[in-house]
Scaffold this motif. Structure first.
Motif, PDB file in Angstrom:
ATOM      1  N   LYS A  87     -17.163  18.069 -89.301  1.00  0.00           N
ATOM      2  CA  LYS A  87     -18.168  18.815 -90.054  1.00  0.00           C
ATOM      3  C   LYS A  87     -19.432  17.979 -90.226  1.00  0.00           C
ATOM      4  CE  LYS A  87     -14.570  21.254 -92.667  1.00  0.00           C
ATOM      5  NZ  LYS A  87     -13.994  21.537 -94.007  1.00  0.00           N
ATOM      6  N   SER A  88     -20.533  18.671 -90.486  1.00  0.00           N
ATOM      7  CA  SER A  88     -21.824  18.008 -90.739  1.00  0.00           C
ATOM      8  C   SER A  88     -22.173  17.037 -89.614  1.00  0.00           C
ATOM      9  CB  SER A  88     -21.802  17.275 -92.092  1.00  0.00           C
ATOM     10  OG  SER A  88     -21.500  18.164 -93.134  1.00  0.00           O
ATOM     11  N   PRO A 181      -8.697   9.608 -82.834  1.00  0.00           N
ATOM     12  CA  PRO A 181     -10.011   9.647 -82.179  1.00  0.00           C
ATOM     13  C   PRO A 181     -11.053  10.443 -82.953  1.00  0.00           C
ATOM     14  CG  PRO A 181      -8.274   9.989 -80.573  1.00  0.00           C
ATOM     15  CD  PRO A 181      -7.613  10.019 -81.908  1.00  0.00           C
ATOM     16  N   ALA A 182     -10.665  11.532 -83.592  1.00  0.00           N
ATOM     17  CA  ALA A 182     -11.632  12.348 -84.332  1.00  0.00           C
ATOM     18  C   ALA A 182     -12.284  11.547 -85.454  1.00  0.00           C
ATOM     19  CB  ALA A 182     -10.955  13.596 -84.899  1.00  0.00           C
ATOM     20  N   CYS A 183     -11.522  10.687 -86.104  1.00  0.00           N
ATOM     21  CA  CYS A 183     -12.078   9.871 -87.184  1.00  0.00           C
ATOM     22  C   CYS A 183     -13.020   8.812 -86.627  1.00  0.00           C
ATOM     23  CB  CYS A 183     -10.949   9.213 -87.980  1.00  0.00           C
ATOM     24  SG  CYS A 183     -11.485   8.487 -89.553  1.00  0.00           S
ATOM     25  N   LEU A 190     -21.724   9.184 -87.865  1.00  0.00           N
ATOM     26  CA  LEU A 190     -22.350   8.917 -89.165  1.00  0.00           C
ATOM     27  C   LEU A 190     -23.167   7.636 -89.111  1.00  0.00           C
ATOM     28  CD1 LEU A 190     -22.446  10.199 -91.991  1.00  0.00           C
ATOM     29  CD2 LEU A 190     -20.585   8.679 -92.655  1.00  0.00           C
ATOM     30  N   LEU A 191     -22.675   6.633 -88.403  1.00  0.00           N
ATOM     31  CA  LEU A 191     -23.388   5.363 -88.270  1.00  0.00           C
ATOM     32  C   LEU A 191     -24.679   5.530 -87.480  1.00  0.00           C
ATOM     33  CD1 LEU A 191     -23.555   2.190 -88.338  1.00  0.00           C
ATOM     34  CD2 LEU A 191     -22.199   2.236 -86.217  1.00  0.00           C
TER      35      LEU A 191
END
Length: 522
Positions: A87-88, A181-183, A190-191
């Motif tokens: 998301k986002s 992998p999704a994390c 995000l980074l």
């Protein structure tokens, strides 16, 4: 008299001359109602028919074989939807632009002996962002050090059905261990603020298999390396490494530099450069047979996202890189700095890392160093945190001489010992970088993520602003750096104010250059 009725043999009387009707009857097999004799093929005609039949059968077999091969290879593929449930996410890249996240897993599970015992873990000891421009003729490959502390968002747990809560400062290689992998994708997005297009994961076994498929890779060391941890034992000079030795080469960290991850990344970039040079010199990406061989290995060795989840998709990606030349591939190590609280950890170095991400998002090609924004485009607020009267005004005057647009001058809310440059989000990182470059000592820098100007807060450790360039002497020839537009000058040509240079490597350079020395105490 000779019988000239239709149907008589034309080879009868020696003096007989066939009529037009007789010739027509013979040409079409005799008169209607009477079948003619079967045609007799010449020797050449028989050969042609046999060849045509064999070729037809061969084409059929090859077609069926190709289908069987494709079906087999597709069945070998390990596919995971690393983007499912995210998301986002950042905005999608421009058409044609590709951003691939490559993760190297250090899992010991199923990898064979020699790697120690650490069941159940799946850390991503290699995190590599591959940015391809829209034409796939230029690539910027960014290595993210595994020891970097970053914000890790909440993720669905890798095992079980629970959720791993967000961690404000987590080692980036642990994201995959926490949430798969999704994390890892979510953490890198995000980074960087860059949306990943594809995902590829490899482990120890798949790395060795891929290197063996291309016949090994040549590497070079300036000094002998003997690392008891990775078991790399190589003399100085060039070596062709494959299998376990190639794996030891890219895994060694204790054997080079200061024993940290940055020296290991330099070796990995040398290795990848050599591999790219080999693929380019052999024309691998223009050879369908070689591409299929690599696809055969890749389907059994790699885990990919659905966008690469078939042989045809993998081959199409490989073929799209056929015009990518090694001279147009740049390796960059994400700018970091030691964590003052733990020297075994790294922190993203701001604003340099944000300048890098913004450059990739904007589609800029690597200019040789981090791009610098003209000072005239930077609005600056100067705050005095020292209590020394008039220091903010004096600093503002110096900055205006350098071309900065100083919009306000005042006192900081509290006294501070540390000089800080704060900037409102990644888009302003280039302006903050320009300001930091024009201070005589490197400031602390932070991305505040809010709107407004760049803020320079003067602390008690402030040592001033760099002097403006001397005016050109009449009749003098300007230097090449001075003759360039301000926005095109590389940062390294300006005063660096103690800033750490960004570690880069061009894939076409000699593999023996830019290699870390051996660690004297591995």
């Amino acid at each position: 008299m000779t019988d000239r009725r239709p149907g008589r043999s034309l080879t009868g009387d020696a003096g007989y001359r066939p009529t037009r009707e007789d010739r027509a009857d013979a040409r079409y097999g005799g008169p209607p109602g009477q079948p003619g004799p079967p045609p007799r093929l010449t020797r050449r005609g028989k050969i042609v028919m046999w060849v045509a039949a064999v070729v037809s059968i061969a084409v059929l077999l090859v077609s069926l074989g190709a289908y069987a091969i494709y079906a087999k290879l597709d069945g070998n593929l390990s596919v995971t939807n690393a983007f499912g449930g995210l998301k986002s996410r950042p905005a999608a890249a421009a058409p044609g632009v590709q951003n691939l996240l490559i993760l190297g897993s250090q899992t010991r599970d199923g990898q064979g002996p020699g790697f120690g015992y650490d069941p159940g873990t799946d850390l991503s000891d290699n995190l590599i962002l591959v940015h391809l421009d829209a034409t796939h003729t230029h690539a910027t490959i960014v290595s993210i050090p595994r020891d970097t502390l970053v914000y890790e968002p909440a993720c669905k747990a890798r095992t079980g059905s629970g959720t791993v809560p967000a961690i404000p400062q987590a080692i980036i290689d642990g994201a995959m261990n926490q949430g798969g992998p999704a994390c890892a994708v979510a953490t890198v997005e995000l980074l960087t603020g860059i949306r990943m297009t594809h995902f590829v994961e490899f482990d120890f076994n798949s790395f060795r298999t891929m290197v063996e498929t291309v016949g090994g890779v040549e590497v070079c060391l300036p000094q002998a390396v003997d690392d008891p941890f990775s078991h790399l034992d190589l003399s100085a000079g060039r070596h062709l490494v494959t299998g376990a030795e190639a794996l030891a080469f890219v895994r060694t960290r204790h054997g080079v530099g200061n024993g940290g991850d940055l020296g290991r990344i330099e070796l990995q970039q040398e290795f990848m450069s050599s591999l790219i040079q080999k693929i380019e010199s052999q024309g691998t990406l223009e050879d369908p047979v070689k591409l299929l061989q690599i696809a055969n290995t890749a389907t059994s060795a790699l885990t990919v996202d659905p966008g690469l989840g078939s042989v045809s998709k993998l081959l199409a990606m490989g073929a799209s890189l056929r015009h990518l030349r090694s001279k147009n591939v740049t390796f960059v190590t994400m700018p970091t700095m030691p964590d003052p609280a733990n020297l075994n950890r790294l922190l993203p170095q701001e604003p340099q890392d944000d300048v890098l991400w913004q450059m990739l998002k904007a589609g800029q090609l690597w200019p040789g160093s981090l791009p610098v924004t003209p000072a005239s485009q930077a609005q600056v607020a100067v705050l005095n945190g020292t209590g020394i009267a008039g220091l903010a005004g004096q600093t503002a005057a110096s900055l205006r001489k350098l071309g900065f647009d100083v919009v306000s001058v005042g006192d900081a809310p509290v006294a501070t010992a540390t000089t800080t440059v704060s900037y409102p989000g990644t888009a302003a990182a280039g302006r903050a970088y320009t300001l930091a470059q024009d201070l005589t000592a490197a400031p602390a820098t932070e991305n505040t993520g809010t709107s407004g100007p760049i803020t320079l807060t003067i602390g008690s450790n402030f040592s001033g602003v760099t002097a403006p360039p001397a005016p050109a002497t009449p009749g003098a020839t300007p230097s090449s750096a001075a003759s360039q537009p301000a926005d095109s000058q590389p940062a390294d040509s300006q005063q660096a104010a103690g800033q750490q240079a960004v570690e880069t490597r061009n894939a076409a350079q000699n593999i023996c250059s830019g290699v870390p020395d051996a660690n004297p105490d591995p």
